[in-house]
Write a protein that holds these residues in place. Structure first.
Motif, PDB file in Angstrom:
ATOM      1  N   TYR A 142       0.833  -1.202   0.000  1.00 53.25           N
ATOM      2  CA  TYR A 142       0.000   0.000   0.000  1.00 53.25           C
ATOM      3  C   TYR A 142       0.871   1.257   0.000  1.00 53.25           C
ATOM      4  N   VAL A 143       1.847   1.300   0.899  1.00 54.28           N
ATOM      5  CA  VAL A 143       2.716   2.486   1.024  1.00 54.28           C
ATOM      6  C   VAL A 143       3.627   2.607  -0.194  1.00 54.28           C
ATOM      7  N   ARG A 144       4.167   1.477  -0.656  1.00 59.68           N
ATOM      8  CA  ARG A 144       5.125   1.489  -1.769  1.00 59.68           C
ATOM      9  C   ARG A 144       4.480   1.954  -3.071  1.00 59.68           C
ATOM     10  N   TYR A 145       3.222   1.578  -3.281  1.00 55.41           N
ATOM     11  CA  TYR A 145       2.598   1.845  -4.578  1.00 55.41           C
ATOM     12  C   TYR A 145       1.590   2.993  -4.577  1.00 55.41           C
ATOM     13  N   GLY A 146       1.806   3.955  -3.685  1.00 57.09           N
ATOM     14  CA  GLY A 146       1.062   5.211  -3.775  1.00 57.09           C
ATOM     15  C   GLY A 146      -0.291   5.285  -3.102  1.00 57.09           C
ATOM     16  N   GLY A 147      -0.699   4.199  -2.447  1.00 54.30           N
ATOM     17  CA  GLY A 147      -1.899   4.249  -1.623  1.00 54.30           C
ATOM     18  C   GLY A 147      -3.207   4.512  -2.344  1.00 54.30           C
ATOM     19  N   GLY A 148      -3.213   4.392  -3.659  1.00 55.04           N
ATOM     20  CA  GLY A 148      -4.457   4.669  -4.400  1.00 55.04           C
ATOM     21  C   GLY A 148      -4.882   6.121  -4.308  1.00 55.04           C
ATOM     22  N   ALA A 149      -3.934   6.996  -3.911  1.00 51.41           N
ATOM     23  CA  ALA A 149      -4.278   8.410  -3.708  1.00 51.41           C
ATOM     24  C   ALA A 149      -4.359   9.148  -5.042  1.00 51.41           C
ATOM     25  N   ASN A 150      -5.269  10.109  -5.124  1.00 48.85           N
ATOM     26  CA  ASN A 150      -5.354  10.969  -6.309  1.00 48.85           C
ATOM     27  C   ASN A 150      -4.311  12.072  -6.214  1.00 48.85           C
ATOM     28  N   GLU A 151      -3.485  12.180  -7.237  1.00 50.53           N
ATOM     29  CA  GLU A 151      -2.498  13.250  -7.321  1.00 50.53           C
ATOM     30  C   GLU A 151      -2.411  13.699  -8.765  1.00 50.53           C
ATOM     31  N   LEU A 152      -2.073  14.953  -8.967  1.00 49.37           N
ATOM     32  CA  LEU A 152      -1.870  15.466 -10.319  1.00 49.37           C
ATOM     33  C   LEU A 152      -0.609  14.825 -10.889  1.00 49.37           C
ATOM     34  N   SER A 153      -0.717  14.228 -12.062  1.00 42.99           N
ATOM     35  CA  SER A 153       0.430  13.549 -12.667  1.00 42.99           C
ATOM     36  C   SER A 153       1.465  14.568 -13.148  1.00 42.99           C
ATOM     37  N   PRO A 154       2.756  14.191 -13.145  1.00 42.01           N
ATOM     38  CA  PRO A 154       3.803  15.103 -13.628  1.00 42.01           C
ATOM     39  C   PRO A 154       3.526  15.517 -15.078  1.00 42.01           C
ATOM     40  N   GLY A 155       3.782  16.794 -15.363  1.00 43.47           N
ATOM     41  CA  GLY A 155       3.588  17.280 -16.731  1.00 43.47           C
ATOM     42  C   GLY A 155       2.238  17.923 -16.975  1.00 43.47           C
ATOM     43  N   TYR A 156       1.354  17.854 -15.998  1.00 44.23           N
ATOM     44  CA  TYR A 156       0.031  18.475 -16.139  1.00 44.23           C
ATOM     45  C   TYR A 156      -0.104  19.649 -15.174  1.00 44.23           C
ATOM     46  N   SER A 157      -0.693  20.747 -15.645  1.00 43.28           N
ATOM     47  CA  SER A 157      -0.894  21.912 -14.776  1.00 43.28           C
ATOM     48  C   SER A 157      -2.101  21.678 -13.872  1.00 43.28           C
ATOM     49  N   LYS A 158      -2.185  22.486 -12.825  1.00 42.80           N
ATOM     50  CA  LYS A 158      -3.329  22.391 -11.918  1.00 42.80           C
ATOM     51  C   LYS A 158      -4.623  22.716 -12.658  1.00 42.80           C
ATOM     52  N   GLY A 159      -4.554  23.638 -13.608  1.00 41.73           N
ATOM     53  CA  GLY A 159      -5.729  23.994 -14.396  1.00 41.73           C
ATOM     54  C   GLY A 159      -6.228  22.827 -15.237  1.00 41.73           C
ATOM     55  N   THR A 160      -5.289  22.072 -15.801  1.00 43.55           N
ATOM     56  CA  THR A 160      -5.656  20.891 -16.597  1.00 43.55           C
ATOM     57  C   THR A 160      -6.323  19.847 -15.713  1.00 43.55           C
ATOM     58  N   GLY A 161      -5.744  19.623 -14.537  1.00 47.66           N
ATOM     59  CA  GLY A 161      -6.313  18.658 -13.596  1.00 47.66           C
ATOM     60  C   GLY A 161      -7.701  19.067 -13.153  1.00 47.66           C
ATOM     61  N   LEU A 162      -7.867  20.363 -12.856  1.00 48.98           N
ATOM     62  CA  LEU A 162      -9.174  20.872 -12.429  1.00 48.98           C
ATOM     63  C   LEU A 162     -10.198  20.713 -13.554  1.00 48.98           C
ATOM     64  N   GLY A 163      -9.787  21.044 -14.771  1.00 49.02           N
ATOM     65  CA  GLY A 163     -10.682  20.901 -15.927  1.00 49.02           C
ATOM     66  C   GLY A 163     -11.106  19.455 -16.144  1.00 49.02           C
ATOM     67  N   ALA A 164     -10.152  18.532 -15.985  1.00 47.55           N
ATOM     68  CA  ALA A 164     -10.458  17.103 -16.157  1.00 47.55           C
ATOM     69  C   ALA A 164     -11.473  16.636 -15.125  1.00 47.55           C
ATOM     70  N   GLU A 165     -11.332  17.122 -13.886  1.00 54.24           N
ATOM     71  CA  GLU A 165     -12.262  16.738 -12.822  1.00 54.24           C
ATOM     72  C   GLU A 165     -13.648  17.351 -13.036  1.00 54.24           C
ATOM     73  N   ILE A 166     -13.681  18.605 -13.518  1.00 52.00           N
ATOM     74  CA  ILE A 166     -14.971  19.261 -13.785  1.00 52.00           C
ATOM     75  C   ILE A 166     -15.720  18.516 -14.879  1.00 52.00           C
ATOM     76  N   ILE A 167     -15.049  18.269 -16.006  1.00 54.69           N
ATOM     77  CA  ILE A 167     -15.719  17.622 -17.143  1.00 54.69           C
ATOM     78  C   ILE A 167     -16.089  16.176 -16.794  1.00 54.69           C
ATOM     79  N   GLY A 168     -15.171  15.473 -16.128  1.00 55.76           N
ATOM     80  CA  GLY A 168     -15.440  14.084 -15.751  1.00 55.76           C
ATOM     81  C   GLY A 168     -16.643  13.962 -14.838  1.00 55.76           C
ATOM     82  N   THR A 169     -16.742  14.855 -13.861  1.00 53.41           N
ATOM     83  CA  THR A 169     -17.873  14.804 -12.928  1.00 53.41           C
ATOM     84  C   THR A 169     -19.160  15.248 -13.614  1.00 53.41           C
ATOM     85  N   PHE A 170     -19.045  16.189 -14.559  1.00 55.17           N
ATOM     86  CA  PHE A 170     -20.221  16.588 -15.333  1.00 55.17           C
ATOM     87  C   PHE A 170     -20.797  15.373 -16.067  1.00 55.17           C
ATOM     88  N   VAL A 171     -19.930  14.586 -16.691  1.00 59.21           N
ATOM     89  CA  VAL A 171     -20.388  13.389 -17.412  1.00 59.21           C
ATOM     90  C   VAL A 171     -21.136  12.452 -16.466  1.00 59.21           C
TER      91      VAL A 171
END
Length: 278
Positions: A142-171
């Motif tokens: 669990y600890v070694r493999y990231g705990g299933g936690a949601n985190e913004l992946s490297p290379g993506y801005s916070k705005g991109t992450g926020l947009g993905a969550e907005i559109i995904g939840t809208f769907v």
């Protein structure tokens, strides 16, 4: 001449329904949301950790890159569990299993403020317990493999992450409204579509699209439960994205369904004009 409606809309839920607090059915619904979210997080996070272990080259498997269920399997775990759990709990609590869904239904006056708040608390506590079970059964992995936690992946801005969550939840929330619409149920009764199926499929499809960006939240309880148990800085630094994004997406979906598709704004305007001319 006004056409006769062939369906009945339930009356809007009161903002604060004190009577609910005296009914066992209300507490049964809250318990159902807690247990459903616990099971949801246990199965899904266990799938994530299992896949990351099986596909880890350091674990000694020469074919690690091809091992495990893959991103497709993780998406199926999330979508499949939502299908199962909405099916199981829809008749008891409405089968929300997600504070964003509860928030959208609250904005549309489908649930009272009291019910919405207690559902959200139950969902978050259930999520914490579900992820806690995964950690207790396989702590090292669990600890070694990231705990299933949601985190913004490297290379993506916070705005991109926020947009993905907005559109995904809208769907997701748009699908919830469409699948549970009494107007649709009355007119499409010859099409025996089970409401939990499109809702589970929506979760599945959104995961395919956004796992590479944020690990896919679209459910604040899922993100919060994993962050509490994993408890690392990055998960907490990005946590706001997984609350703000889903709540904005749910609000847009509720407004779109109520005021555009069901023409709530047009009806309200028509009612205002007819009263003004009287």
């Amino acid at each position: 001449m006004e056409s006769v409606k062939d369906y009945t809309d339930p009356p809007p839920a009161p903002l604060i329904d004190v009577e609910e607090l005296g009914k066992w059915a209300f507490y049964r619904a809250v318990i159902a949301e807690f247990i459903a979210t616990l099971l949801f997080l246990y199965i899904t996070v266990a799938t994530v950790i299992g896949y990351k272990h099986q596909s880890d080259p350091a674990a000694g498997d020469a074919d690690a890159a091809c091992s495990g269920v893959g991103i497709l399997g993780i998406a199926w775990a999330f979508g499949g569990m939502i299908f199962i759990l909405v099916y199981c709990t829809a008749g008891i609590s409405g089968g929300h299993i997600n504070p964003a869904v509860t928030f959208g239904l609250f904005l549309a006056r489908k649930v009272s403020l009291v019910r919405a708040l207690l559902y959200m608390i139950a969902q978050c506590l259930g999520a914490i317990c579900g992820v806690g079970l995964v950690k207790s059964f396989q702590k090292a992995y669990y600890v070694r493999y990231g705990g299933g936690a949601n985190e913004l992946s490297p290379g993506y801005s916070k705005g991109t992450g926020l947009g993905a969550e907005i559109i995904g939840t809208f769907v997701l929330v748009y699908t919830v409204f469409s699948a549970t619409d009494p107007k649709r149920s009355a007119r499409d009764s010859h099409v025996p579509v089970l409401a939990p199926l499109p809702i589970g499929f929506a979760v599945f499809m959104v995961h395919l699209a956004t796992i590479p960006i944020t690990g896919t939240g679209i459910n604040p309880a899922r993100s919060f439960g994993a962050a509490v148990i994993y408890n690392q800085d990055k998960a907490w630094d990005d946590q706001w994205i997984f609350w703000v994004g889903p709540f904005i997406g749910a609000a847009i979906a509720a407004a779109y369904h109520q005021y555009v598709l069901r023409a709530g704004a047009i009806k309200a305007l028509g009612s205002f004009r007819s009263n003004a001319h009287m």
